[in-house]
Design a protein around this motif. Structure first.
Motif, PDB file in Angstrom:
ATOM      1  N   LEU A  98       0.833  -1.209   0.000  1.00 54.33           N
ATOM      2  CA  LEU A  98       0.000   0.000   0.000  1.00 54.33           C
ATOM      3  C   LEU A  98       0.864   1.255   0.000  1.00 54.33           C
ATOM      4  O   LEU A  98       0.564   2.233  -0.686  1.00 54.33           O
ATOM      5  CB  LEU A  98      -0.934  -0.004   1.210  1.00 54.33           C
ATOM      6  CG  LEU A  98      -1.774   1.267   1.405  1.00 54.33           C
ATOM      7  CD1 LEU A  98      -2.670   1.511   0.201  1.00 54.33           C
ATOM      8  CD2 LEU A  98      -2.614   1.160   2.676  1.00 54.33           C
ATOM      9  N   ALA A  99       1.947   1.240   0.765  1.00 56.13           N
ATOM     10  CA  ALA A  99       2.842   2.396   0.800  1.00 56.13           C
ATOM     11  C   ALA A  99       3.388   2.697  -0.593  1.00 56.13           C
ATOM     12  O   ALA A  99       3.511   3.870  -0.989  1.00 56.13           O
ATOM     13  CB  ALA A  99       3.987   2.143   1.782  1.00 56.13           C
ATOM     14  N   GLN A 100       3.713   1.654  -1.353  1.00 57.21           N
ATOM     15  CA  GLN A 100       4.225   1.867  -2.701  1.00 57.21           C
ATOM     16  C   GLN A 100       3.125   2.362  -3.638  1.00 57.21           C
ATOM     17  O   GLN A 100       3.385   3.177  -4.533  1.00 57.21           O
ATOM     18  CB  GLN A 100       4.842   0.579  -3.231  1.00 57.21           C
ATOM     19  CG  GLN A 100       5.591   0.745  -4.537  1.00 57.21           C
ATOM     20  CD  GLN A 100       6.934   1.445  -4.391  1.00 57.21           C
ATOM     21  OE1 GLN A 100       7.173   2.150  -3.410  1.00 57.21           O
ATOM     22  NE2 GLN A 100       7.807   1.267  -5.368  1.00 57.21           N
ATOM     23  N   LEU A 101       1.908   1.879  -3.468  1.00 60.94           N
ATOM     24  CA  LEU A 101       0.787   2.392  -4.256  1.00 60.94           C
ATOM     25  C   LEU A 101       0.611   3.894  -4.034  1.00 60.94           C
ATOM     26  O   LEU A 101       0.458   4.669  -4.983  1.00 60.94           O
ATOM     27  CB  LEU A 101      -0.497   1.649  -3.890  1.00 60.94           C
ATOM     28  CG  LEU A 101      -0.652   0.211  -4.384  1.00 60.94           C
ATOM     29  CD1 LEU A 101      -1.783  -0.497  -3.648  1.00 60.94           C
ATOM     30  CD2 LEU A 101      -0.901   0.188  -5.890  1.00 60.94           C
ATOM     31  N   LEU A 102       0.638   4.304  -2.771  1.00 60.12           N
ATOM     32  CA  LEU A 102       0.472   5.727  -2.457  1.00 60.12           C
ATOM     33  C   LEU A 102       1.647   6.548  -2.965  1.00 60.12           C
ATOM     34  O   LEU A 102       1.490   7.687  -3.407  1.00 60.12           O
ATOM     35  CB  LEU A 102       0.299   5.907  -0.949  1.00 60.12           C
ATOM     36  CG  LEU A 102      -0.979   5.319  -0.353  1.00 60.12           C
ATOM     37  CD1 LEU A 102      -1.010   5.529   1.150  1.00 60.12           C
ATOM     38  CD2 LEU A 102      -2.218   5.939  -1.000  1.00 60.12           C
ATOM     39  N   ARG A 103       2.840   5.968  -2.896  1.00 58.72           N
ATOM     40  CA  ARG A 103       4.024   6.668  -3.395  1.00 58.72           C
ATOM     41  C   ARG A 103       3.916   6.885  -4.904  1.00 58.72           C
ATOM     42  O   ARG A 103       4.261   7.950  -5.423  1.00 58.72           O
ATOM     43  CB  ARG A 103       5.280   5.878  -3.052  1.00 58.72           C
ATOM     44  CG  ARG A 103       6.579   6.540  -3.503  1.00 58.72           C
ATOM     45  CD  ARG A 103       7.801   5.825  -2.956  1.00 58.72           C
ATOM     46  NE  ARG A 103       9.003   6.382  -3.522  1.00 58.72           N
ATOM     47  CZ  ARG A 103       9.611   5.934  -4.615  1.00 58.72           C
ATOM     48  NH1 ARG A 103       9.120   4.872  -5.237  1.00 58.72           N
ATOM     49  NH2 ARG A 103      10.702   6.508  -5.083  1.00 58.72           N
ATOM     50  N   VAL A 277      10.134  -1.191  -0.969  1.00 64.17           N
ATOM     51  CA  VAL A 277       9.497   0.009  -1.515  1.00 64.17           C
ATOM     52  C   VAL A 277      10.259   1.235  -1.057  1.00 64.17           C
ATOM     53  O   VAL A 277      10.972   1.208  -0.056  1.00 64.17           O
ATOM     54  CB  VAL A 277       8.015   0.111  -1.085  1.00 64.17           C
ATOM     55  CG1 VAL A 277       7.252  -1.131  -1.481  1.00 64.17           C
ATOM     56  CG2 VAL A 277       7.891   0.344   0.424  1.00 64.17           C
ATOM     57  N   GLY A 278      10.085   2.322  -1.791  1.00 63.31           N
ATOM     58  CA  GLY A 278      10.724   3.573  -1.407  1.00 63.31           C
ATOM     59  C   GLY A 278      11.552   4.147  -2.529  1.00 63.31           C
ATOM     60  O   GLY A 278      11.355   3.848  -3.713  1.00 63.31           O
ATOM     61  N   GLY A 279      12.529   4.964  -2.171  1.00 62.86           N
ATOM     62  CA  GLY A 279      13.381   5.633  -3.136  1.00 62.86           C
ATOM     63  C   GLY A 279      13.996   6.862  -2.527  1.00 62.86           C
ATOM     64  O   GLY A 279      13.723   7.225  -1.375  1.00 62.86           O
ATOM     65  N   ASP A 280      14.861   7.519  -3.281  1.00 61.04           N
ATOM     66  CA  ASP A 280      15.529   8.731  -2.808  1.00 61.04           C
ATOM     67  C   ASP A 280      16.269   8.490  -1.500  1.00 61.04           C
ATOM     68  O   ASP A 280      16.311   9.364  -0.610  1.00 61.04           O
ATOM     69  CB  ASP A 280      14.522   9.881  -2.636  1.00 61.04           C
ATOM     70  CG  ASP A 280      13.820  10.217  -3.941  1.00 61.04           C
ATOM     71  OD1 ASP A 280      14.489  10.201  -4.990  1.00 61.04           O
ATOM     72  OD2 ASP A 280      12.596  10.472  -3.908  1.00 61.04           O
TER      73      ASP A 280
END
Length: 544
Positions: A98-103, A277-280
């Protein structure tokens, strides 16, 4: 908030988070109950709630930073905060996805809004979520997200944000009903995918946030009838069946892109259900493994892991630990004064600072710190009901028996703690504490920050407000006189004991004057006074 224009703003993002959190709070138990894949540990609804709770808190923090001015945050600030909050607070496999969907959505909506941007946002969200999962499986939330994006893309040309969101919601509903036919574990259990069910809830909240109206067709699962065994063509999937890794490992990681790619490859050899998930430079890592230490060590090699959470999937988690106590009480308190009082009574405390209510994760940590087989949780705030319920459910999944006594104020918590008796049976103790809390009326004094309408009339900035059971009942000019009026109103209905909890800035001798007032005006009523310390309200009152 109605949002019929083509420009959803920061307020709409805030509304979406609030509606989604409320809806997941209502549906959490139902979603937990259908959680059978990838691990039947009954926590998908709870994990989704905790993830959205973190996202909503991040958005509220952005709004709080603008309180001193006349402006509100930009839509870009709000969606970025939402995505960041979800990333750092993601729980479980479902919460991480879900966190990646929102991202993915935030990356598009931060650059502009409107129906076309919403189509692109949903499409990117589905693609990024699928890319984050090491071995995507059909019939899961990934499939539901794909179908939602496809349906959004088919919305009429020129459709506004609300129409695109509604199309995505309908597409997700249809995809969710089809998930049992795609995943054997769901077919055998006769349920839809729990993570997909949560995404439908989230999209329903989005529809309401941007249109001002809830979806016309609330989701109800279509009963699934499995085909005869000889005709079943559902492919087997990783993680389907008995057994599986013993531990769930989750941590935040500060690392570069190349290091994370190496980490993915390493973790993929250690276990399954791998989601990164994530980035930066900031990532959330989730994996199921037998060797939890190796999973953490891999994170150390890649960068700086922190907020490490390791959960044993086995029912017996007590090995290699000290024998836990039989029962404990966890209490949310508004100030250090009451915290010290409750600790003296043997309770584990969670401090609720003014304007900063504790998150579910803090309550779960407190339950763990209590180190008991049975825990009674006293939230002491009506707004914490969903948060406390989610924390209790997560703790139950870890083998702790938890009961939430629905205390709405600190004085109710004091009353409940006073009758706590660990030698009674758990159920009897919970009933006694619940009865004591329910028999305690509560009030507090607050200082009005601005002119506004109240149930007692119009107040001006600086007025002292007396709130009884959460509603403004008295408007006064000073604390002592207002407190006396509040006491008289409360005691008019009877009472045997008055509890006063004084804030750090209350007027000198206030307790003495109020105790004298009670003795003179209300015979046979006792008064007990406590020092609450820095608690926000100058005075808390309880009447039993």
């Amino acid at each position: 908030m109605p949002q019929t224009a083509d420009e959803p703003d920061a307020v709409a993002v805030r509304t979406w988070c609030a509606l989604a959190l409320d809806a997941l709070g209502r549906e959490r138990e139902a979603i937990d109950a259908i959680n059978v894949y990838p691990v039947a540990d009954g926590d998908t609804g709870t994990n989704l709630y905790l993830t959205v709770e973190s996202a909503a808190a991040a958005v509220e923090a952005v709004f709080a930073a603008h309180e001193t001015g006349t402006s509100v945050p930009s839509a870009a600030d709000a969606v970025r905060a939402m995505a960041h909050g979800a990333l750092i607070g993601a729980r479980g496999n479902s919460g991480t996805i879900l966190a990646q969907l929102l991202r993915g959505m935030a990356g598009v909506l931060a650059e502009g809004t409107g129906g076309d941007r919403m189509r692109l946002a949903l499409d990117r969200a589905a693609a990024w979520a699928r890319d984050a999962v090491a071995h995507p499986v059909e019939g899961t939330v990934l499939t539901v997200a794909d179908r939602a994006a496809t349906a959004a893309g088919r919305a009429a040309p020129g459709a506004d944000t609300a129409e695109v969101a509604r199309a995505a919601y309908e597409g997700a509903r249809a995809a969710l009903d089809a998930t049992p036919g795609q995943l054997p574990a769901l077919a055998r259990a006769g349920v839809v995918d729990a993570g997909g069910r949560g995404l439908v809830t989230l999209l329903g909240a989005l529809v309401q946030a941007v249109s001002g109206r809830a979806p016309e067709r609330p989701y109800e699962a279509v009963p699934f009838v499995p085909p005869p065994a000889d005709d079943a063509e559902c492919p087997a999937a990783d993680g389907d069946g008995d057994g599986g890794p013993a531990f769930e490992v989750i941590y935040l990681l500060e690392a570069g892109d190349e290091a994370v790619e190496r980490l993915r490859a390493r973790l993929d050899t250690l276990g399954d259900s791998l989601v990164v998930v994530g980035g930066d430079g900031l990532w959330n890592v989730h994996v199921h493994v037998d060797d939890a230490g190796a999973a953490v060590e891999a994170g150390v090699e890649a960068g700086r892991p922190y907020r490490i959470r390791i959960t044993h999937f086995a029912a017996d988690r007590t090995h290699a630990r000290p024998e836990p106590a039989r029962r404990a009480v966890v209490v949310v308190v508004p100030g250090e004064g009451l915290a010290a009082l409750c600790r003296e009574a043997g309770a584990t405390t969670v401090l609720a600072r003014p304007g900063e209510p504790p998150a579910s994760g803090e309550l779960v940590d407190a339950i763990r710190r209590a180190h008991a087989r049975e825990v009674v949780l006293l939230p002491n705030d009506a707004d914490l009901r969903h948060t406390a319920a989610a924390a209790a459910e997560q703790a139950r999944a870890q083998g702790v028996r938890v009961a939430v006594v629905p205390t709405r104020a600190a004085v109710q918590g004091i009353a409940a703690l006073a009758v706590h008796e660990p030698d009674r049976s758990f159920d009897e103790d919970v009933v006694a504490m619940t009865a004591a809390a329910g028999a305690t009326r509560y009030a507090e004094l607050a200082v009005a920050e601005r002119q506004s309408w109240t149930s007692a009339g119009i107040c001006q900035a600086g007025d002292v407000l007396g709130l009884i059971d959460g509603d403004v009942a008295v408007i006064g000019q000073d604390v002592p006189a207002t407190a006396r009026k509040v006491l008289d109103r409360m005691l008019a209905a009877g009472g045997e004991l008055v509890t006063l909890v004084l804030g750090e800035n209350t007027p000198p001798l206030l307790a003495d004057s109020l105790e004298q007032h009670v003795r003179e005006a209300h015979l046979a009523v006792d008064t007990t006074t406590y020092d609450g310390g820095h608690q926000g309200a100058p005075l808390l009152i309880g009447v039993e």
